[in-house]
Design an enzyme around this catalytic site. Sequence first.
Site, PDB file in Angstrom:
ATOM      1  N   THR A 109      43.773  32.155  37.488  1.00  0.00           N
ATOM      2  CA  THR A 109      43.497  31.155  38.533  1.00  0.00           C
ATOM      3  C   THR A 109      42.011  31.138  38.915  1.00  0.00           C
ATOM      4  O   THR A 109      41.559  30.237  39.608  1.00  0.00           O
ATOM      5  CB  THR A 109      44.371  31.404  39.780  1.00  0.00           C
ATOM      6  OG1 THR A 109      44.304  32.783  40.092  1.00  0.00           O
ATOM      7  CG2 THR A 109      45.794  31.011  39.536  1.00  0.00           C
ATOM      8  N   LYS A 128      53.682  46.011  42.480  1.00  0.00           N
ATOM      9  CA  LYS A 128      52.815  45.741  41.329  1.00  0.00           C
ATOM     10  C   LYS A 128      51.709  46.789  41.268  1.00  0.00           C
ATOM     11  O   LYS A 128      50.987  46.986  42.251  1.00  0.00           O
ATOM     12  CB  LYS A 128      52.196  44.345  41.443  1.00  0.00           C
ATOM     13  CG  LYS A 128      51.310  44.000  40.250  1.00  0.00           C
ATOM     14  CD  LYS A 128      50.869  42.546  40.284  1.00  0.00           C
ATOM     15  CE  LYS A 128      49.631  42.296  41.086  1.00  0.00           C
ATOM     16  NZ  LYS A 128      48.400  42.863  40.516  1.00  0.00           N
ATOM     17  N   ASP A 134      45.044  42.055  22.628  1.00  0.00           N
ATOM     18  CA  ASP A 134      44.379  42.689  21.479  1.00  0.00           C
ATOM     19  C   ASP A 134      45.074  42.167  20.227  1.00  0.00           C
ATOM     20  O   ASP A 134      45.922  41.278  20.331  1.00  0.00           O
ATOM     21  CB  ASP A 134      44.477  44.225  21.617  1.00  0.00           C
ATOM     22  CG  ASP A 134      43.352  44.953  20.895  1.00  0.00           C
ATOM     23  OD1 ASP A 134      42.987  44.534  19.776  1.00  0.00           O
ATOM     24  OD2 ASP A 134      42.833  45.943  21.444  1.00  0.00           O
ATOM     25  N   ARG A 139      47.607  41.484  50.271  1.00  0.00           N
ATOM     26  CA  ARG A 139      47.081  41.738  51.612  1.00  0.00           C
ATOM     27  C   ARG A 139      47.907  41.204  52.765  1.00  0.00           C
ATOM     28  O   ARG A 139      47.879  41.779  53.851  1.00  0.00           O
ATOM     29  CB  ARG A 139      45.631  41.224  51.685  1.00  0.00           C
ATOM     30  CG  ARG A 139      44.689  42.115  50.887  1.00  0.00           C
ATOM     31  CD  ARG A 139      43.409  41.424  50.540  1.00  0.00           C
ATOM     32  NE  ARG A 139      43.595  40.407  49.521  1.00  0.00           N
ATOM     33  CZ  ARG A 139      42.598  39.735  48.955  1.00  0.00           C
ATOM     34  NH1 ARG A 139      41.361  39.965  49.331  1.00  0.00           N
ATOM     35  NH2 ARG A 139      42.830  38.846  48.018  1.00  0.00           N
ATOM     36  N   LYS A 169      47.952  43.476  31.712  1.00  0.00           N
ATOM     37  CA  LYS A 169      47.486  42.290  30.975  1.00  0.00           C
ATOM     38  C   LYS A 169      46.918  42.633  29.602  1.00  0.00           C
ATOM     39  O   LYS A 169      45.732  42.391  29.329  1.00  0.00           O
ATOM     40  CB  LYS A 169      46.422  41.545  31.790  1.00  0.00           C
ATOM     41  CG  LYS A 169      46.894  41.053  33.149  1.00  0.00           C
ATOM     42  CD  LYS A 169      45.826  40.193  33.815  1.00  0.00           C
ATOM     43  CE  LYS A 169      46.232  39.664  35.163  1.00  0.00           C
ATOM     44  NZ  LYS A 169      46.251  40.663  36.251  1.00  0.00           N
ATOM     45  N   ASP A 211      50.992  45.765  35.782  1.00  0.00           N
ATOM     46  CA  ASP A 211      50.169  44.586  35.510  1.00  0.00           C
ATOM     47  C   ASP A 211      48.875  44.996  34.806  1.00  0.00           C
ATOM     48  O   ASP A 211      47.821  45.104  35.433  1.00  0.00           O
ATOM     49  CB  ASP A 211      49.889  43.913  36.871  1.00  0.00           C
ATOM     50  CG  ASP A 211      48.954  42.721  36.798  1.00  0.00           C
ATOM     51  OD1 ASP A 211      48.858  42.105  35.734  1.00  0.00           O
ATOM     52  OD2 ASP A 211      48.327  42.414  37.832  1.00  0.00           O
TER      53      ASP A 211
HETATM   54  O1  C5P Z   1      46.037  40.314  48.395  1.00  0.00           O
HETATM   55  P1  C5P Z   1      46.525  39.184  47.555  1.00  0.00           P
HETATM   56  O2  C5P Z   1      47.901  38.670  47.990  1.00  0.00           O
HETATM   57  O3  C5P Z   1      45.526  38.095  47.380  1.00  0.00           O
HETATM   58  O4  C5P Z   1      46.740  39.874  46.128  1.00  0.00           O
HETATM   59  C1  C5P Z   1      47.226  39.160  45.040  1.00  0.00           C
HETATM   60  C2  C5P Z   1      47.479  40.058  43.882  1.00  0.00           C
HETATM   61  O5  C5P Z   1      47.828  39.231  42.771  1.00  0.00           O
HETATM   62  C3  C5P Z   1      46.291  40.890  43.428  1.00  0.00           C
HETATM   63  O6  C5P Z   1      46.802  42.105  42.880  1.00  0.00           O
HETATM   64  C4  C5P Z   1      45.656  40.039  42.355  1.00  0.00           C
HETATM   65  O7  C5P Z   1      44.979  40.787  41.392  1.00  0.00           O
HETATM   66  C5  C5P Z   1      46.880  39.373  41.733  1.00  0.00           C
HETATM   67  N1  C5P Z   1      46.599  38.114  41.061  1.00  0.00           N
HETATM   68  C6  C5P Z   1      46.048  37.016  41.714  1.00  0.00           C
HETATM   69  N2  C5P Z   1      45.803  35.863  41.026  1.00  0.00           N
HETATM   70  C7  C5P Z   1      46.077  35.790  39.737  1.00  0.00           C
HETATM   71  C8  C5P Z   1      46.630  36.870  39.064  1.00  0.00           C
HETATM   72  C9  C5P Z   1      46.879  38.036  39.763  1.00  0.00           C
HETATM   73  O8  C5P Z   1      45.799  37.068  42.892  1.00  0.00           O
HETATM   74  N3  C5P Z   1      45.860  34.661  39.096  1.00  0.00           N
END
Ligand code: C5P
Length: 231
Positions: free
Chosen positions: A119, A30, A62, A211, A59, A57
Site C-alpha cells: 500500500t 502478527k 526469492d 496501534r 513476506k 509475516d
Molecule cells: O499500527 P497499524 O495498525 O498501522 O499496523 C499495521 C500493521 O500492518 C503493521 O504491522 C504493518 O507493517 C502492516 N501492514 C500495513 N500495510 C500493508 C502491509 C502490512 O500496515 N500494506
Amino acid sequence: MSRTIIALDFSSKEEVVNFLKQFDEPVWVKIGMELTYAEGLSIVETVKAMGHHIFLDLKLHDIPNTVKGGMKNLAKLGVDMTNVHCAGGIAMMKAAREGLDAGAPEGQRPLLLGVTILTSISKEAMNNELGIEGDVLDTVVKYALNAKEAGLDGVVCSVHEAKAIREACGEDFCIVTPGIRLADDNVNDQKRVATPAYAKEQGSSMLVVGRSITGAADPKKTYELIEGMMN
Ligand code: C5P
C-alpha cells in the site's frame, strides 16, 4: 472465529509477553520482521506457548527453490498463517505452497497469503519505478488471481481493494486487510485507512490491527470492540 489479527509491532520479547498477558483467551497475532530480526524465531515458540494463533509475516520473495526450502522450515514452527510476495510470480507461489505442504505436520498446513502491491506504492511508483503499466487496482486483482491459481489461500491487500478481489476470487478466498483505524484514532503514518465496519462491508475476511489496539488505554476492550464490529 476471531477476525482481528493484532500486529505485535514491538521490539522485544519482554514487551510482547507483557502485552499478551492481558489476553486469557487465544487471539490471532502478527509477528513481523522487526520482532523476528530482534528476537529470532524463538519468539514464535514463546507466543505459541501462550496459546495464541500466529501469522508469521516475513513476506518471502526469492527463486522458487529457495522459497520452497524456506517455507518447509517455517511450516515446522507450527505457525497458523504466513506469506510471500505475489511479485515473485506463480511458480514461486506454487513452490511456497509445496514447501508448506511438505514441512507441516499432517492436516496442519499454515494458511498461505500473497502480498499484492504494497500500500506504500503509488501508481506513479508502480508505473515509473517498477515498470508496471496501468492502475494499481488492476495489478492487485491480477496478483490475487495469480495467487489463487498457485494454490494460495488468500491475499493481504488494502481495504480499498478488497471488494474487487472478492468479486474476482470468490467467497472462500481469504482477504486480510491492514490500515485499520477506529473513527476517533490517530492515523499515524498510514495514508489510506478504513474503519472495521467499512472493511467488513468491502469483504475483508480478517483485519490486521496494530496501534489502535496496542496503543489503546485498554487494549483488550478495544480488541473486543473491533471483534464485535466484525462478527
Ligand atoms: O499500527 P497499524 O495498525 O498501522 O499496523 C499495521 C500493521 O500492518 C503493521 O504491522 C504493518 O507493517 C502492516 N501492514 C500495513 N500495510 C500493508 C502491509 C502490512 O500496515 N500494506
